[in-house]
Design a protein around this motif. Structure first.
Motif, mmCIF file in Angstrom:
data_model
loop_
_atom_site.group_PDB
_atom_site.id
_atom_site.type_symbol
_atom_site.label_atom_id
_atom_site.label_comp_id
_atom_site.label_asym_id
_atom_site.label_seq_id
_atom_site.Cartn_x
_atom_site.Cartn_y
_atom_site.Cartn_z
ATOM 1 N N LYS A 245 0.822 -1.213 0.000
ATOM 2 C CA LYS A 245 0.000 0.000 0.000
ATOM 3 C C LYS A 245 0.853 1.258 0.000
ATOM 4 O O LYS A 245 0.476 2.271 -0.581
ATOM 5 C CB LYS A 245 -0.914 0.000 1.233
ATOM 6 N N THR A 280 -2.120 -0.211 -4.826
ATOM 7 C CA THR A 280 -0.860 -0.808 -4.400
ATOM 8 C C THR A 280 0.292 -0.235 -5.216
ATOM 9 O O THR A 280 0.111 0.265 -6.320
ATOM 10 C CB THR A 280 -0.889 -2.332 -4.564
ATOM 11 N N GLU A 558 -0.819 -1.060 6.617
ATOM 12 C CA GLU A 558 -1.433 0.266 6.609
ATOM 13 C C GLU A 558 -1.108 1.017 7.907
ATOM 14 O O GLU A 558 -0.941 2.245 7.889
ATOM 15 C CB GLU A 558 -2.941 0.130 6.429
ATOM 16 N N SER A 585 -8.786 0.939 8.584
ATOM 17 C CA SER A 585 -8.508 -0.289 7.832
ATOM 18 C C SER A 585 -9.642 -1.299 7.941
ATOM 19 O O SER A 585 -9.936 -2.009 6.974
ATOM 20 C CB SER A 585 -7.205 -0.923 8.340
#
Length: 636
Positions: A245, A280, A558, A585
């Motif tokens: 990410k 991504t 994340e 998240s």
């Protein structure tokens, strides 16, 4: 009227220059390590205390400096790298302006020890805020030792703007990694607060990347090699399945100098087109060698931005080189299908004619005939001399096959004996009718409880209230609910956890593991259970109750991305940052269909929160529409 323009004193000018060159301790690390590389060192040791705020020491075994050079190197615009203006377009070294040491000496306590190989004695110089304190002769080993103590001691405002030790040390590690990756042939060591963080022996580029980012990095790498008249490209890109990410492991090096280039990054992303999931980023470690006269590296104070003469050609070459590597190593789909070697024609039969097979069918074959009447069903004879075999269905077979004799075969009508009843004879089943004589609720209550909530476009939840209706954003509402739950668990230090039957092993690099260790206690209070912390991985045996096993790596990734730039010092701010990141998240996303029960639970949980009106990120979670508002709309 007297003139008002005056020349600035040297120490003031040096402090102004330091504002551009030295922004934080990592800036000092970069300048000193690059000077050691330019000195031809084969071993460079970096010693840091308190993330560089107290001490930054760089020790090398380079060629050192003479007595005159040792004193002169602290003067502004004094450098050994260039002689003429034309030299700026043929640079083969890191530094060239001659401002770094003067700027560092203006805002810190500096101590330098240096000695050349041919000299018997070295030079020891001490400077405090641009003022020479002492210069002595000393017995020293070959090379240079540069110590910077009490950074920004005379500029307290600049020191107050520094971040926490964790954040500042991460920037130091970033600069250390960039220099170490650009020079794999040099032995680098990093020591922080007395503990060794990195020990990178001289090796090749691939091994240096693996030593920095962990052993599992090796399986991610795809080599890239391309040589043209414009640029020579070497390095590695990561396989698409390892995309992350965040944009952590992305490095461009031009002539062994780390740079940042959004234009070249776009070329890499174009090469990965169709291979990455949304949101991504691929990892890459790319080394570009270009003629020095085709670039300008003097457009940024930190020299991390470069201007190329022909960016368009460089873009196309980089994109095609990466695309070729991904296809060459079967990472990207290609048009050539895998060839099955077993389908190849043997050499002996390569020039022979193909014989067409013939088929003979016995049209008089009857599988229900007696044994005496059995005949071969069919025979096949090919082009080669093979004896055709016949098969027969008989009771004398080697295995007990069913007999198909006509006289022994039962009539199929017998299977349906007794089922010849007409539809009129089928028994009828009657149910006793039940009449509702009354209701537990009145009609108004039934209407109110029939449908409490509705979902619109899988994004908003509409719930009626007495004065009208409330429209709730399901994602923001869930973020608020989860945020207060996680914050409460961390505060009371009691988070519910679900134990895993098989513990998870997650791999991270050293800097990421440092952040996780910093937040270990807060993460445990949310429900995480850590069994092991190693140099490149952690073992997780328990998870928060609302975290799926497949979401753990994404959640921690994340979280690291959110905490990468700012790791708070106080426990409350740490808890707040973790709760915000985890709620973002794990919250239900837009486009997810919710059942009526889930919608009601969401509404009830939201209005049970302390601050239901805003999300953890200060965005509204719901709006209300009254009946009067609706009446006004229809009155237009």
């Amino acid at each position: 009227m007297s003139s008002i323009i005056q020349l600035l004193p040297d120490h003031v000018a040096n402090q102004i220059a330091a504002g551009e060159v030295v922004q934080r301790p990592a800036s000092v690390v970069k300048e000193l390590m690059e000077n050691s590389v330019d000195a031809g060192s084969t071993e460079i040791k970096l010693v840091v205390k308190d993330a560089g705020k107290t001490l930054i020491q760089v020790i090398d075994n380079g060629k050192g400096m003479s007595v005159t050079d040792a004193r002169l190197c602290f003067e502004r615009h004094a450098t050994s790298k260039i002689r003429h203006a034309e030299d700026l377009f043929a640079l083969g070294t890191k530094g060239f302006r001659g401002e770094a040491l003067a700027s560092i000496a203006a805002i810190a306590h500096v101590e330098m020890k240096t000695k050349q190989d041919q000299d018997e004695l070295g030079t020891h110089i001490v400077i405090e805020g641009s003022k020479f304190v002492s210069q002595d002769v000393a017995v020293l080993p070959k090379g240079t030792s540069f110590s910077v103590k009490n950074l920004f001691f005379n500029i307290p405002a600049r020191r107050n703007f520094l971040k926490s030790d964790t954040v500042e040390f991460r920037h130091v590690v970033d600069e250390f990694e960039r220099v170490a990756m650009a020079h794999a042939n040099i032995h680098f060591v990093l020591i922080h607060n007395g503990s060794e963080m990195f020990n990178l022996p001289a090796s090749n580029t691939r091994q240096r990347i693996v030593n920095i980012f962990g052993g599992r990095t090796n399986e991610k790498l795809v080599p890239v090699n391309e040589t043209t008249e414009i640029v020579s490209i070497n390095g590695f890109v990561c396989k698409p399945e390892f995309a992350k990410k965040n944009r952590g492991e992305q490095f461009f090096f031009v002539n062994d100098r780390f740079i940042k280039s959004a234009y070249l990054h776009h070329a890499v992303m174009a090469a990965y087109e169709g291979l990455l999931k949304d949101g991504t980023q691929p990892g890459y470690y790319l080394y570009l060698d270009v003629p020095p006269n085709t670039i300008d590296i003097n457009i940024h104070p930190t020299k991390t931005e470069i201007k190329f003469d022909d960016e368009h050609a460089l873009y196309a070459i980089l994109r095609s080189a990466i695309k070729h590597s991904l296809g060459q190593f079967n990472v990207a789909p290609v048009l050539d299908f895998d060839r099955d070697a077993t389908l190849d024609t043997p050499y002996d039969y390569e020039k022979k004619d193909v014989g067409m097979p013939t088929i003979q069918v016995d049209s008089t074959f009857n599988p229900f005939a007696d044994d005496s009447d059995d005949k071969p069903a069919q025979s096949f004879s090919g082009g080669s001399s093979r004896s055709s075999s016949s098969s027969s269905f008989s009771s004398s077979s080697s295995y007990s096959s069913p007999s198909f004799k006509k006289d022994k075969m039962p009539s199929w009508e017998s299977l349906y004996n007794g089922l010849n009843t007409s539809t009129d004879e089928i028994a009828e089943i009657s149910f006793e009718s039940e009449e509702v004589t009354g209701s537990l609720f009145n009609d108004e209550e039934v209407e109110q409880t029939a449908h409490k909530t509705y979902q619109i476009h899988k994004k908003y939840i509409v719930s009626p209230i007495k004065s009208g209706m409330v429209i709730i954003d399901q994602k923001r509402a869930h973020q608020r609910v989860l945020y207060e739950q996680f914050l409460a668990n961390i505060t009371v230090q009691h988070g519910s956890s679900q134990q895993l039957l098989f513990p998870l092993t997650l791999h991270f690099n050293k800097s990421e593991l440092g952040i996780i260790k910093e937040m270990k206690e807060s993460l445990q209070n949310t429900g995480f259970v850590f069994d092991e912390f190693s140099d490149d991985h952690i073992v997780v045996s328990g998870l928060p109750v609302n975290v799926a096993e497949s979401e753990v790596s994404i959640l921690l990734e994340e979280l690291l991305n959110d905490l990468e730039q700012e790791v708070p010092d106080t426990s409350f701010s740490q808890s707040d940052s973790i709760a915000k990141s985890m709620s973002r998240s794990l919250a239900v996303k837009t486009g997810v269909a919710l059942t009526e029960k889930e919608q009601e639970t969401m509404v009830n949980a939201l209005f049970a929160c302390k601050e239901p009106g805003v999300s953890p990120f200060n965005k509204p979670t719901f709006i209300t529409l009254s009946v009067e508002d609706l009446d006004k709309r229809f009155a237009l």
